[in-house]
Motif scaffolding. Structure first.
Motif, PDB file in Angstrom:
ATOM      1  N   GLN A 204      -3.132  -6.445  80.638  1.00  0.00           N
ATOM      2  CA  GLN A 204      -1.734  -6.125  80.862  1.00  0.00           C
ATOM      3  C   GLN A 204      -0.889  -6.943  79.886  1.00  0.00           C
ATOM      4  OE1 GLN A 204      -0.298  -6.716  84.864  1.00  0.00           O
ATOM      5  NE2 GLN A 204       1.704  -5.852  84.439  1.00  0.00           N
ATOM      6  N   VAL A 205      -0.091  -6.250  79.102  1.00  0.00           N
ATOM      7  CA  VAL A 205       0.784  -6.900  78.126  1.00  0.00           C
ATOM      8  C   VAL A 205       2.224  -6.512  78.423  1.00  0.00           C
ATOM      9  CG1 VAL A 205       1.373  -7.202  75.698  1.00  0.00           C
ATOM     10  CG2 VAL A 205      -1.018  -6.856  76.362  1.00  0.00           C
ATOM     11  N   LYS A 206       3.079  -7.537  78.548  1.00  0.00           N
ATOM     12  CA  LYS A 206       4.522  -7.315  78.693  1.00  0.00           C
ATOM     13  C   LYS A 206       5.204  -7.962  77.492  1.00  0.00           C
ATOM     14  CE  LYS A 206       4.729  -7.124  83.762  1.00  0.00           C
ATOM     15  NZ  LYS A 206       5.399  -7.698  84.971  1.00  0.00           N
ATOM     16  N   TYR A 207       5.891  -7.142  76.731  1.00  0.00           N
ATOM     17  CA  TYR A 207       6.525  -7.618  75.498  1.00  0.00           C
ATOM     18  C   TYR A 207       8.029  -7.437  75.622  1.00  0.00           C
ATOM     19  CZ  TYR A 207       7.702  -7.911  70.502  1.00  0.00           C
ATOM     20  OH  TYR A 207       8.244  -8.249  69.289  1.00  0.00           O
ATOM     21  N   HIS A 208       8.782  -8.550  75.525  1.00  0.00           N
ATOM     22  CA  HIS A 208      10.239  -8.532  75.620  1.00  0.00           C
ATOM     23  C   HIS A 208      10.813  -8.904  74.256  1.00  0.00           C
ATOM     24  CE1 HIS A 208       9.332  -8.676  79.924  1.00  0.00           C
ATOM     25  NE2 HIS A 208       8.695  -9.819  79.729  1.00  0.00           N
ATOM     26  N   TYR A 209      11.653  -8.042  73.714  1.00  0.00           N
ATOM     27  CA  TYR A 209      12.148  -8.230  72.343  1.00  0.00           C
ATOM     28  C   TYR A 209      13.660  -8.414  72.352  1.00  0.00           C
ATOM     29  CZ  TYR A 209      12.957  -7.163  67.377  1.00  0.00           C
ATOM     30  OH  TYR A 209      13.337  -7.209  66.059  1.00  0.00           O
ATOM     31  N   TYR A 210      14.126  -9.549  71.771  1.00  0.00           N
ATOM     32  CA  TYR A 210      15.555  -9.877  71.733  1.00  0.00           C
ATOM     33  C   TYR A 210      15.932 -10.330  70.320  1.00  0.00           C
ATOM     34  CZ  TYR A 210      15.827  -9.402  76.767  1.00  0.00           C
ATOM     35  OH  TYR A 210      15.797  -8.877  78.039  1.00  0.00           O
ATOM     36  N   PRO A 211      16.340  -9.393  69.455  1.00  0.00           N
ATOM     37  CA  PRO A 211      16.757  -9.757  68.092  1.00  0.00           C
ATOM     38  C   PRO A 211      18.252 -10.049  68.027  1.00  0.00           C
ATOM     39  CG  PRO A 211      16.598  -7.373  68.290  1.00  0.00           C
ATOM     40  CD  PRO A 211      16.271  -7.929  69.655  1.00  0.00           C
ATOM     41  N   SER A 233       3.850  -2.702  78.441  1.00  0.00           N
ATOM     42  CA  SER A 233       5.265  -2.389  78.642  1.00  0.00           C
ATOM     43  C   SER A 233       6.089  -3.147  77.620  1.00  0.00           C
ATOM     44  CB  SER A 233       5.714  -2.739  80.058  1.00  0.00           C
ATOM     45  OG  SER A 233       5.631  -4.132  80.291  1.00  0.00           O
ATOM     46  N   VAL A 234       7.096  -2.476  77.091  1.00  0.00           N
ATOM     47  CA  VAL A 234       7.984  -3.053  76.079  1.00  0.00           C
ATOM     48  C   VAL A 234       9.415  -2.858  76.548  1.00  0.00           C
ATOM     49  CG1 VAL A 234       8.816  -2.891  73.703  1.00  0.00           C
ATOM     50  CG2 VAL A 234       6.372  -2.605  74.189  1.00  0.00           C
ATOM     51  N   ASP A 235      10.190  -3.927  76.533  1.00  0.00           N
ATOM     52  CA  ASP A 235      11.612  -3.807  76.835  1.00  0.00           C
ATOM     53  C   ASP A 235      12.373  -4.810  75.988  1.00  0.00           C
ATOM     54  OD1 ASP A 235      11.634  -6.356  78.130  1.00  0.00           O
ATOM     55  OD2 ASP A 235      11.046  -5.433  80.021  1.00  0.00           O
ATOM     56  N   SER A 261       1.703   3.097  79.796  1.00  0.00           N
ATOM     57  CA  SER A 261       2.642   2.490  78.853  1.00  0.00           C
ATOM     58  C   SER A 261       4.076   2.777  79.277  1.00  0.00           C
ATOM     59  CB  SER A 261       2.414   3.007  77.428  1.00  0.00           C
ATOM     60  OG  SER A 261       2.813   4.368  77.314  1.00  0.00           O
ATOM     61  N   LYS A 262       4.958   1.862  78.875  1.00  0.00           N
ATOM     62  CA  LYS A 262       6.376   2.047  79.158  1.00  0.00           C
ATOM     63  C   LYS A 262       7.209   1.365  78.080  1.00  0.00           C
ATOM     64  CE  LYS A 262      10.022   1.358  82.614  1.00  0.00           C
ATOM     65  NZ  LYS A 262      10.375   0.859  83.961  1.00  0.00           N
ATOM     66  N   ILE A 263       8.224   2.077  77.602  1.00  0.00           N
ATOM     67  CA  ILE A 263       9.235   1.498  76.725  1.00  0.00           C
ATOM     68  C   ILE A 263      10.581   1.690  77.408  1.00  0.00           C
ATOM     69  CG2 ILE A 263      10.388   1.572  74.489  1.00  0.00           C
ATOM     70  CD1 ILE A 263       7.893   2.785  73.287  1.00  0.00           C
ATOM     71  N   SER A 264      11.305   0.596  77.586  1.00  0.00           N
ATOM     72  CA  SER A 264      12.647   0.662  78.156  1.00  0.00           C
ATOM     73  C   SER A 264      13.529  -0.288  77.358  1.00  0.00           C
ATOM     74  CB  SER A 264      12.639   0.266  79.637  1.00  0.00           C
ATOM     75  OG  SER A 264      13.940   0.351  80.183  1.00  0.00           O
ATOM     76  N   TYR A 265      14.382   0.277  76.507  1.00  0.00           N
ATOM     77  CA  TYR A 265      15.132  -0.557  75.573  1.00  0.00           C
ATOM     78  C   TYR A 265      16.622  -0.265  75.658  1.00  0.00           C
ATOM     79  CZ  TYR A 265      15.587  -3.706  71.656  1.00  0.00           C
ATOM     80  OH  TYR A 265      15.897  -4.790  70.888  1.00  0.00           O
ATOM     81  N   VAL A 354      29.716  -5.143  80.615  1.00  0.00           N
ATOM     82  CA  VAL A 354      28.693  -5.300  79.579  1.00  0.00           C
ATOM     83  C   VAL A 354      27.524  -6.122  80.103  1.00  0.00           C
ATOM     84  CG1 VAL A 354      28.190  -6.293  77.319  1.00  0.00           C
ATOM     85  CG2 VAL A 354      30.301  -5.015  77.666  1.00  0.00           C
ATOM     86  N   THR A 355      27.831  -7.202  80.819  1.00  0.00           N
ATOM     87  CA  THR A 355      26.776  -8.049  81.391  1.00  0.00           C
ATOM     88  C   THR A 355      25.920  -7.262  82.382  1.00  0.00           C
ATOM     89  OG1 THR A 355      28.154 -10.018  81.121  1.00  0.00           O
ATOM     90  CG2 THR A 355      26.303 -10.176  82.652  1.00  0.00           C
ATOM     91  N   ALA A 356      26.568  -6.416  83.174  1.00  0.00           N
ATOM     92  CA  ALA A 356      25.816  -5.602  84.135  1.00  0.00           C
ATOM     93  C   ALA A 356      24.881  -4.634  83.421  1.00  0.00           C
ATOM     94  CB  ALA A 356      26.792  -4.830  85.017  1.00  0.00           C
ATOM     95  N   PHE A 357      25.294  -4.163  82.231  1.00  0.00           N
ATOM     96  CA  PHE A 357      24.486  -3.200  81.484  1.00  0.00           C
ATOM     97  C   PHE A 357      23.141  -3.793  81.065  1.00  0.00           C
ATOM     98  CE2 PHE A 357      23.249  -1.387  77.334  1.00  0.00           C
ATOM     99  CZ  PHE A 357      23.093  -0.060  77.696  1.00  0.00           C
ATOM    100  N   TYR A 358      23.174  -5.019  80.543  1.00  0.00           N
ATOM    101  CA  TYR A 358      21.926  -5.596  80.057  1.00  0.00           C
ATOM    102  C   TYR A 358      21.299  -6.608  81.024  1.00  0.00           C
ATOM    103  CZ  TYR A 358      24.851  -9.578  78.525  1.00  0.00           C
ATOM    104  OH  TYR A 358      25.715 -10.642  78.475  1.00  0.00           O
ATOM    105  N   GLY A 359      22.047  -7.007  82.054  1.00  0.00           N
ATOM    106  CA  GLY A 359      21.579  -8.079  82.927  1.00  0.00           C
ATOM    107  C   GLY A 359      20.275  -7.784  83.638  1.00  0.00           C
ATOM    108  N   GLU A 360      20.098  -6.545  84.093  1.00  0.00           N
ATOM    109  CA  GLU A 360      18.871  -6.206  84.816  1.00  0.00           C
ATOM    110  C   GLU A 360      17.636  -6.388  83.942  1.00  0.00           C
ATOM    111  OE1 GLU A 360      16.849  -2.399  87.178  1.00  0.00           O
ATOM    112  OE2 GLU A 360      18.837  -2.203  86.263  1.00  0.00           O
ATOM    113  N   THR A 361      17.765  -6.020  82.662  1.00  0.00           N
ATOM    114  CA  THR A 361      16.636  -6.164  81.742  1.00  0.00           C
ATOM    115  C   THR A 361      16.261  -7.631  81.566  1.00  0.00           C
ATOM    116  OG1 THR A 361      17.311  -4.172  80.551  1.00  0.00           O
ATOM    117  CG2 THR A 361      15.805  -5.649  79.416  1.00  0.00           C
ATOM    118  N   ILE A 362      17.269  -8.476  81.374  1.00  0.00           N
ATOM    119  CA  ILE A 362      17.000  -9.902  81.188  1.00  0.00           C
ATOM    120  C   ILE A 362      16.368 -10.512  82.432  1.00  0.00           C
ATOM    121  CG2 ILE A 362      18.108 -12.165  80.943  1.00  0.00           C
ATOM    122  CD1 ILE A 362      19.993 -10.958  78.943  1.00  0.00           C
TER     123      ILE A 362
END
Length: 387
Positions: A204-211, A233-235, A261-265, A354-362
């Motif tokens: 199981q691989v979970k990859y979180h990407y924050y550029p 999973s990638v988010d 697999s899952k991508i949620s970005y 804006v915070t609510a938009f990305y907060g769940e992902t973080i």
């Protein structure tokens, strides 16, 4: 590089992988800087790049400059395992110019043998000369690890400059590998990067990407679900301001039955920035019990900013469950005016939405609250000035 894994870091110099290096050249010699007409590059302004300003000549690459005098820190892997890893790298490195540029021009290859528990690894890129790197993060059978990777670029001048990188994350059978990948780039950087994820049986691989930051960046992410029961999973979240352009191309390759697999970005764009997300799914014939999901959510805070979502699916098997979705929109006006009616200022209302938009992902990542708050702070600083 600062790392809590220094004792488990193996450095392969050019002399050590001489035969492997030689095997790369036939493919490398057949590659050229991509053209705007190529499907993967049609949205990235590759044709307008001033290579001279980047101090890079694609026609006269000095491959002899790749020798390194750094010694191996510790022989923590057998020679057989090292050769197996190099063969894997050769097999799954995409035939992309910048992926092979990293392979042939990197001064060394770094292999990190990951242990149980949590670790944090920092890579610092200084100066204005082109930088090329190859890093392999290897998790052996049955182990569980959480690893935070921080790529930090520092540049004092005003000239454009570039980096290319090839990173492999390899999870062996029955392992759990969670990665938080954080990029921090100065505003004059061209970043070309290939990330490859390989998952074996029941891994199981979970990859979180924050550029964060940068001028122009192109990311190719290729995830290969190689063994039965593998899950990837990638988010992540992109936050863009100024004239920043980020072009993300992510693909899931299913090679075995019972894989998931899952991508949620998510992306938020403001000012005159431009974000492009392309999600690819590849499921060949005859596979059974494959589940794949892909979604891309994009929020625009300025009429001059652009966000694009391009889902692509190549599903040739029948016994599969596949879904995809994409949205591009502005701040919800009803929610915005509701918050104003409750006494919040326009800046506070915007910041909250804006915070609510990305907060769940973080908050879904499996790292400390301190790390999550740090991510939120960086994103907020880019989008709403830290308010």
């Amino acid at each position: 590089m600062n790392s809590s894994l220094t004792k488990n870091r193996l450095v392969l110099t050019k002399e050590r992988y001489k035969d492997f290096y030689t095997s790369l050249l036939e493919t490398w010699n057949g590659l050229a800087i991509p053209k705007d007409s190529e499907e993967s590059w049609r949205k990235f302004p590759i044709g307008s790049v001033d290579w001279k300003e980047l101090q890079f000549d694609p026609k006269e690459l000095n491959l002899s400059a790749t020798a390194s005098e750094e010694n191996t820190v510790e022989q923590s892997l057998s020679e057989e395992t090292i050769q197996s890893l190099l063969a894997t790298i050769l097999k799954y490195t995409p035939k992309d110019y910048f992926a092979y540029l990293s392979l042939v021009a990197a001064p060394k290859y770094e292999i990190f043998l990951l242990e149980e528990g949590e670790s944090e690894i920092h890579f610092e890129e200084d100066g204005d000369k082109p930088k090329h790197s190859v890093r392999i993060f290897y998790l052996t059978k049955g182990k569980t690890t959480k690893t935070q990777i921080q790529l930090q670029n520092h540049h004092d001048g005003e000239d454009l400059h570039m980096t290319s990188a090839l990173d492999f994350y390899i999870a062996e059978d029955s392992s759990f590998f969670e990665i938080l990948d954080r990029e921090s780039s100065d505003l004059d950087l061209y970043r070309f990067r290939n990330v490859c994820i390989l998952g074996q049986n029941d891994s199981q691989v979970k990859y979180h990407y924050y550029p964060m930051g940068g001028f122009r960046s192109k990311l190719f992410l290729h995830a290969h679900l190689l063994g039965k029961g593998a899950e990837v999973s990638v988010d992540g979240v992109s936050a863009l301001g100024g004239r920043n352009l980020k072009d993300l191309d992510m693909e899931m390759f299913h090679h075995a039955d019972h894989t998931t697999s899952k991508i949620s970005y998510k992306a938020i764009v403001t000012d005159k920035s431009h974000h492009i997300f392309t999600g690819n799914l590849n499921i060949p014939p005859n596979l059974k019990k494959v589940t794949a999901h892909q979604e891309s959510f994009n929020l625009s805070l300025n009429k001059k900013a652009r966000a694009e979502a391009n889902p692509k699916l190549e599903v040739l098997a029948e016994d599969v469950s596949c879904t995809h979705g994409a949205t591009v929109g502005d701040i919800d006006e009803e929610q915005y005016f509701y918050l104003l009616s409750r006494g919040l200022t326009p800046e506070e209302s915007k910041s909250l939405l804006v915070t609510a938009f990305y907060g769940e992902t973080i908050h879904s990542i499996g790292f400390s609250d301190e790390v999550k708050l740090s991510l939120e702070s960086e994103i907020k600083e880019i989008l709403v000035g830290g308010k």
